[in-house]
Design a protein around this motif. Structure first.
Motif, PDB file in Angstrom:
ATOM      1  N   ASP A  83       0.829  -1.206   0.000  1.00  0.00           N
ATOM      2  CA  ASP A  83       0.000   0.000   0.000  1.00  0.00           C
ATOM      3  C   ASP A  83       0.860   1.251   0.000  1.00  0.00           C
ATOM      4  OD1 ASP A  83      -2.265  -1.581   0.019  1.00  0.00           O
ATOM      5  OD2 ASP A  83      -2.626  -1.331   2.175  1.00  0.00           O
ATOM      6  N   TRP A  84       1.901   1.255   0.819  1.00  0.00           N
ATOM      7  CA  TRP A  84       2.804   2.400   0.902  1.00  0.00           C
ATOM      8  C   TRP A  84       3.511   2.626  -0.440  1.00  0.00           C
ATOM      9  CZ3 TRP A  84       8.204   2.863   0.645  1.00  0.00           C
ATOM     10  CH2 TRP A  84       8.714   4.091   1.059  1.00  0.00           C
ATOM     11  N   GLU A  85       4.006   1.527  -1.053  1.00  0.00           N
ATOM     12  CA  GLU A  85       4.677   1.638  -2.349  1.00  0.00           C
ATOM     13  C   GLU A  85       3.720   2.151  -3.421  1.00  0.00           C
ATOM     14  OE1 GLU A  85       6.012  -2.338  -3.048  1.00  0.00           O
ATOM     15  OE2 GLU A  85       7.874  -2.054  -1.930  1.00  0.00           O
ATOM     16  N   GLU A  86       2.498   1.655  -3.387  1.00  0.00           N
ATOM     17  CA  GLU A  86       1.507   1.994  -4.407  1.00  0.00           C
ATOM     18  C   GLU A  86       1.264   3.499  -4.501  1.00  0.00           C
ATOM     19  OE1 GLU A  86      -1.088   1.259  -7.510  1.00  0.00           O
ATOM     20  OE2 GLU A  86       0.333  -0.105  -6.545  1.00  0.00           O
ATOM     21  N   GLN A  87       1.292   4.171  -3.373  1.00  0.00           N
ATOM     22  CA  GLN A  87       1.024   5.603  -3.415  1.00  0.00           C
ATOM     23  C   GLN A  87       2.114   6.375  -4.188  1.00  0.00           C
ATOM     24  OE1 GLN A  87       1.100   7.703   0.357  1.00  0.00           O
ATOM     25  NE2 GLN A  87       2.614   6.269   1.168  1.00  0.00           N
ATOM     26  N   TYR A  88       3.273   5.777  -4.333  1.00  0.00           N
ATOM     27  CA  TYR A  88       4.383   6.443  -5.031  1.00  0.00           C
ATOM     28  C   TYR A  88       4.570   5.965  -6.464  1.00  0.00           C
ATOM     29  CZ  TYR A  88       5.430   8.089  -0.389  1.00  0.00           C
ATOM     30  OH  TYR A  88       5.343   8.667   0.841  1.00  0.00           O
ATOM     31  N   VAL A  89       4.146   4.767  -6.762  1.00  0.00           N
ATOM     32  CA  VAL A  89       4.437   4.223  -8.092  1.00  0.00           C
ATOM     33  C   VAL A  89       3.194   3.880  -8.900  1.00  0.00           C
ATOM     34  CG1 VAL A  89       6.699   3.359  -7.414  1.00  0.00           C
ATOM     35  CG2 VAL A  89       4.721   1.878  -7.228  1.00  0.00           C
ATOM     36  N   SER A  90       2.019   4.213  -8.403  1.00  0.00           N
ATOM     37  CA  SER A  90       0.801   3.821  -9.110  1.00  0.00           C
ATOM     38  C   SER A  90       0.721   4.433 -10.506  1.00  0.00           C
ATOM     39  CB  SER A  90      -0.431   4.200  -8.284  1.00  0.00           C
ATOM     40  OG  SER A  90      -0.495   5.601  -8.109  1.00  0.00           O
ATOM     41  N   ASP A  91       1.322   5.580 -10.718  1.00  0.00           N
ATOM     42  CA  ASP A  91       1.271   6.234 -12.028  1.00  0.00           C
ATOM     43  C   ASP A  91       2.244   5.611 -13.020  1.00  0.00           C
ATOM     44  OD1 ASP A  91      -0.665   7.942 -11.091  1.00  0.00           O
ATOM     45  OD2 ASP A  91       0.740   9.567 -10.658  1.00  0.00           O
ATOM     46  N   LEU A  92       3.134   4.756 -12.568  1.00  0.00           N
ATOM     47  CA  LEU A  92       4.130   4.152 -13.447  1.00  0.00           C
ATOM     48  C   LEU A  92       3.583   2.983 -14.240  1.00  0.00           C
ATOM     49  CD1 LEU A  92       7.227   4.121 -11.071  1.00  0.00           C
ATOM     50  CD2 LEU A  92       6.699   5.767 -12.873  1.00  0.00           C
ATOM     51  N   VAL A  93       2.502   2.403 -13.806  1.00  0.00           N
ATOM     52  CA  VAL A  93       1.974   1.201 -14.447  1.00  0.00           C
ATOM     53  C   VAL A  93       0.922   1.541 -15.455  1.00  0.00           C
ATOM     54  CG1 VAL A  93       1.463  -1.173 -13.969  1.00  0.00           C
ATOM     55  CG2 VAL A  93       2.052   0.299 -12.088  1.00  0.00           C
TER      56      VAL A  93
END
Length: 93
Positions: A83-93
């Motif tokens: 969840d923590w990672e997702e907030q930073y990399v969600s736009d990369l996918v």
């Protein structure tokens, strides 16, 4: 999870992803990922650290083989990390 090394986090992820994780299977997965040899002197003390932190449990399959399973706390920590990672990399996918 914040107090784990990157290697310890990778151990936890691999242990969670394997059906019946044992030391050599975890070692092989990490060697494929790191593209280098993982020595027993690095692998097993770090697995023991995860056991001490309550993130995985260690059992025995036979007299020579330890098996590892991710605890409920370990799974919760993995979910929180994702969840923590997702907030930073969600736009990369």
């Amino acid at each position: 999870m914040y107090d784990l090394t990157g290697f310890q986090r990778d151990l936890l992820y691999v242990a969670a992803g394997l059906e019946e994780p044992h030391g050599l299977a975890i070692k092989e997965e990490l060697e494929n990922y790191y593209e280098s040899e993982i020595h027993h002197g690095r692998l097993y003390p770090n697995l023991d650290t995860l056991v001490d932190k309550g993130l995985i449990e260690k059992g025995t399959a036979d007299r020579r083989t330890n098996v590892y399973s991710v605890t409920r706390r370990g799974r919760r920590e993995l979910e929180d990390r994702r969840d923590w990672e997702e907030q930073y990399v969600s736009d990369l996918v």
